[in-house]
Design a protein around this motif. Structure first.
Motif, PDB file in Angstrom:
ATOM      1  N   ILE A 110      11.660  22.904   1.179  1.00 27.93           N
ATOM      2  CA  ILE A 110      11.617  24.248   1.756  1.00 27.93           C
ATOM      3  C   ILE A 110      10.181  24.667   2.040  1.00 27.93           C
ATOM      4  O   ILE A 110       9.875  25.216   3.102  1.00 27.93           O
ATOM      5  CB  ILE A 110      12.316  25.247   0.796  1.00 27.93           C
ATOM      6  N   ASP A 114       8.952  25.431   5.762  1.00 29.86           N
ATOM      7  CA  ASP A 114       8.570  26.820   6.025  1.00 29.86           C
ATOM      8  C   ASP A 114       7.127  26.894   6.546  1.00 29.86           C
ATOM      9  O   ASP A 114       6.814  27.683   7.437  1.00 29.86           O
ATOM     10  CB  ASP A 114       8.739  27.663   4.751  1.00 29.86           C
ATOM     11  N   ILE A 119      10.794  28.586   8.935  1.00 28.68           N
ATOM     12  CA  ILE A 119      12.225  28.764   8.643  1.00 28.68           C
ATOM     13  C   ILE A 119      12.533  28.141   7.283  1.00 28.68           C
ATOM     14  O   ILE A 119      11.855  27.217   6.843  1.00 28.68           O
ATOM     15  CB  ILE A 119      13.167  28.125   9.697  1.00 28.68           C
ATOM     16  N   ILE A 120      13.557  28.683   6.634  1.00 26.55           N
ATOM     17  CA  ILE A 120      14.070  28.080   5.406  1.00 26.55           C
ATOM     18  C   ILE A 120      15.508  27.674   5.718  1.00 26.55           C
ATOM     19  O   ILE A 120      16.361  28.532   5.926  1.00 26.55           O
ATOM     20  CB  ILE A 120      14.006  29.073   4.231  1.00 26.55           C
ATOM     21  N   ASP A 122      19.259  26.957   5.875  1.00 23.94           N
ATOM     22  CA  ASP A 122      20.445  27.334   5.096  1.00 23.94           C
ATOM     23  C   ASP A 122      21.103  26.114   4.466  1.00 23.94           C
ATOM     24  O   ASP A 122      21.742  26.234   3.419  1.00 23.94           O
ATOM     25  CB  ASP A 122      21.472  28.029   6.005  1.00 23.94           C
ATOM     26  N   SER A 125      19.368  26.076   1.070  1.00 26.66           N
ATOM     27  CA  SER A 125      19.452  27.227   0.164  1.00 26.66           C
ATOM     28  C   SER A 125      20.901  27.586  -0.208  1.00 26.66           C
ATOM     29  O   SER A 125      21.171  27.912  -1.363  1.00 26.66           O
ATOM     30  CB  SER A 125      18.731  28.432   0.763  1.00 26.66           C
ATOM     31  N   GLY A 177      15.878  34.045   5.325  1.00 21.75           N
ATOM     32  CA  GLY A 177      15.736  32.783   4.587  1.00 21.75           C
ATOM     33  C   GLY A 177      15.137  32.996   3.217  1.00 21.75           C
ATOM     34  O   GLY A 177      15.525  32.338   2.253  1.00 21.75           O
ATOM     35  N   LYS A 180      17.817  34.255   0.748  1.00 18.29           N
ATOM     36  CA  LYS A 180      18.710  33.194   0.258  1.00 18.29           C
ATOM     37  C   LYS A 180      17.961  32.265  -0.696  1.00 18.29           C
ATOM     38  O   LYS A 180      18.530  31.773  -1.679  1.00 18.29           O
ATOM     39  CB  LYS A 180      19.291  32.407   1.433  1.00 18.29           C
TER      40      LYS A 180
END
Ligand SMILES: [Zn+2]
Length: 253
Positions: A110, A114, A119-120, A122, A125, A177, A180
Motif C-alpha cells: 500500500i 500510494d 491510490i490505495i 481496495d 484493504s 482509500g 479503508k
C-alpha cells in the motif's frame, strides 16, 4: 537457525510484493505470466529471480539487455525480509507471526503504490479488513470485539484526521482509500492502536510535510499521500503500542 529461515521467507514474500506493486495498479494478474524484464520483455529465469541474491550477482542489470534493474526490487525484498525477522523475534513461531506478517506485507504494498499513484487499492484493504476480523478469533493478541470496534473507529475517526489535515495544510489530503486502510489497521490491531496510529501518522506526516515545504518552498502543491504515514504509524503501533500506552499513562501519574 529459525531467524535465517524467517529472513529467507521474508525475502521471498518481498519478491512477490514487488510483483503486486508493479501489477496491481495496472489491474494485471499477479499470478500469470511470470516475471519479465520491463525493458527487453525477456522472461526472467528462476535462477535470476532469487530475492536479493540475483540483484547482487547480476550487479543490478538485466542478463539480456543490461539495462539497470530498479533498486526498488532489492529494497522491498530487504525491508520485507527484515520485517519478517523482527516479527518472528517478537511473536515466535506462531499463527500471530504469520497474520501480522500478512498485515505488514499489505502495508508495504500500500505504501509504495500510494507513493507512486496516490491510490490505495481496495483489493488489498477490503479483504484485509475481513482477514483482520477473522484472525481476531484465532490469535491471542486481540479479541473479536476489539477488532470490530477497531474497524468502526478506524473508518469513522479518519473524518476527524481529515479535518485536522485540512486545517493544517489548507487543502484536502485524505481519500476514501485512507479510511479503508485505517479500518483494516483497526481490524488487525484493535481500537487503541487506531488512536495511536492516527496520533503517530499525523505527527510524522506533519513533520514530513513541513520539511517538504521548507525544502521545496511554501507553494509546493503536490499532495502528499497519507497512506505511507498511516502504514508507518500502524507498524510502530504493532511493535510498541503496549510500551507507548503504559509510558503515556505513567507520565500522566
Ligand atoms: Zn532486459
Amino acid at each position: 537457525m529459525w531467524y535465517i529461515v524467517s529472513i529467507i521467507f521474508g525475502a521471498m514474500v518481498g519478491s512477490f510484493l514487488n510483483v503486486c506493486i508493479f501489477r496491481l495498479p495496472k489491474e494485471e494478474s499477479i499470478i500469470w505470466p511470470g516475471s519479465h524484464c520491463p525493458c527487453c520483455n525477456k522472461p526472467i529465469k528462476f535462477y535470476d529471480n532469487i530475492p536479493l541474491v540475483s540483484y547482487i550477482l547480476l550487479r543490478g542489470k538485466c542478463r539480456h539487455c543490461k539495462k539497470p534493474i530498479s533498486f526498488q526490487y532489492p529494497l522491498i525484498e530487504g525491508i520485507t525480509a527484515l520485517s519478517s525477522l523482527f516479527l518472528f523475534m517478537k511473536f515466535g513461531p506462531s499463527l500471530s507471526y504469520i497474520i501480522y506478517f500478512a498485515l505488514v506485507a499489505a502495508l508495504i504494498v500500500i505504501t509504495v503504490i500510494d507513493l507512486y499513484h496516490q491510490i490505495i487499492p481496495d483489493v488489498i484493504s477490503l479483504p484485509g479488513i475481513g482477514l483482520g476480523l477473522v484472525s481476531s478469533l484465532i490469535i491471542p493478541q486481540i479479541t473479536f470485539l476489539n477488532s470490530l470496534i477497531g474497524i468502526l473507529l478506524g473508518g469513522g475517526s479518519l473524518f476527524l484526521v481529515a479535518t485536522f489535515y485540512q486545517w493544517l495544510f489548507k487543502k484536502e489530503g485524505m481519500g476514501g482509500g485512507d479510511v479503508k486502510l485505517l479500518a483494516m489497521i483497526g481490524a488487525f490491531l484493535g481500537w487503541k492502536a487506531v488512536f495511536l496510529t492516527i496520533f503517530l501518522s499525523s505527527l510524522i506526516g506533519s513533520i514530513a510535510g513541513m520539511m517538504i515545504m521548507i525544502l521545496k518552498g511554501k507553494d509546493f502543491k503536490y499532495a502528499i499521500p497519507f497512506g505511507p504515514f498511516l502504514s508507518l504509524g500502524a507498524v510502530i503501533a504493532l511493535f510498541y503500542q503496549n510500551e507507548i500506552i503504559s509510558w503515556y499513562l505513567q507520565s500522566k501519574g
